[in-house]
Design an enzyme around this catalytic site. Sequence first.
Site: not given
Ligand code: NAD
Ligand code: UFG
Length: 336
Positions: A124, A148, A152
């Site tokens: 991330s 978190y 990572k």
């Molecule tokens: P998500 O929660 O939709 O998917 C993660 C999946 O992992 C889920 O289906 C959950 O059931 C499964 N899971 C969690 N813990 C587990 C475990 N111990 N064993 C087996 N399965 C498990 O999340 P996502 O948004 O699809 O994210 C996928 C990956 O990308 C994650 O590692 C997350 O940290 C990373 N990531 C996501 C974002 C984002 O904004 N969505 C940003 C950066 C990185």
């Molecule tokens: N925001 C609002 N109102 C809301 C939600 C978000 O104004 O109700 C704003 C936030 O302040 C930010 C932007 O929209 O400025 C994006 O916010 P998100 O929560 O969608 O995303 P972030 O960039 O804050 O966080 C994301 C992931 C985190 C990760 C981070 C950095 O959700 O898990 O990117 O990779 F850690």
Amino acid sequence: MKILVTGGTGYIGSHACVELLTAGHAVVIVDNLSNSSPRVLERIAQITGRQPAFHELDVRDRAALDRIFDAGKFDAIIHFAGVKAVAESVADPLKYYSNNVYGSLTLFEAAARHDVTRVVFSSSATVYGETARSPIREDAATAPANPYGRTKLIVEQQLGDLCAAGSEWRVAALRYFNPVGAHPSGIIGEAPQGVPNNLMPYVCQVAAGRLSELSVFGHDYPTPDGTAIRDYIHVVDLARGHLKALEYLERTRGMHVINLGTGRGTSVLDMLGTFERVNALRIPHRFTARRPGDTTETYADAARAAQFLGWRTELTLADMCRDAWRWQQANPAGYV
Ligand code: NAD
Ligand code: UFG
């Protein structure tokens, strides 16, 4: 190739499975369903005509993993499984170290026992911390500001050490910026539990009338319109980046850290305006205080992904807004 996809029923994993199956790969998903629904599997089949193999298991379960690896040789692993809510990680850090760090360690140990040494890992942009200057390059200092983000970074370091120790390992740690949107079919998408924390799912629920208005966190940032800037990336572009990473690992050894973002910054008001325009809707909103821990501006330098992977994003902010809303309308309560 035959690919083990951990977390494959989740938001990003399900979109990656669609791209993998469409490209002709065999897919085996493992997921403990802690944040996803098994209905995703039928939906993937509806899009691709092929249902991936699925095993409900926790990646911390060594014996269960061994059974999966024993059943057939994988060419590579894409490791999405993990927990991802920043605020929860502050309140319950052990949950994060257990699922993300211990889970990854258990997975990599099982992989090593079975001579599977190609890994694409979901990292991330949060590993860069709050002071990184955008556009952020991969060689920027890492300084995650919450548990978190630290989990990572620790997993990236585990993988880096593995690559340093044994020349057979090939790893791509992909640092995602802000994944949003849904498959253009509207058949799979993001289904957050409870009130969403993130901007796009929140906007979708306001549009659907499930939430009354959006709070825009901060109107006094030093940006052109005063709202914070992020690098939103369409989840289908992101999913395709994983296929490119697998191809890259066919030809390259060692550890590679690669940003996946568009390289463009979008403010909260840009996002709102685009959503309203392409979907012909009004999103009631009001300005509130900044959210603690938020950065002013975070967007990727996307040059390395282009150079190493030959990958660039193709979908626009308008596509992200249109596809997110199509999914929301067709599935107002997610996968029920
Ligand atoms: P998500 O929660 O939709 O998917 C993660 C999946 O992992 C889920 O289906 C959950 O059931 C499964 N899971 C969690 N813990 C587990 C475990 N111990 N064993 C087996 N399965 C498990 O999340 P996502 O948004 O699809 O994210 C996928 C990956 O990308 C994650 O590692 C997350 O940290 C990373 N990531 C996501 C974002 C984002 O904004 N969505 C940003 C950066 C990185
Ligand atoms: N925001 C609002 N109102 C809301 C939600 C978000 O104004 O109700 C704003 C936030 O302040 C930010 C932007 O929209 O400025 C994006 O916010 P998100 O929560 O969608 O995303 P972030 O960039 O804050 O966080 C994301 C992931 C985190 C990760 C981070 C950095 O959700 O898990 O990117 O990779 F850690």
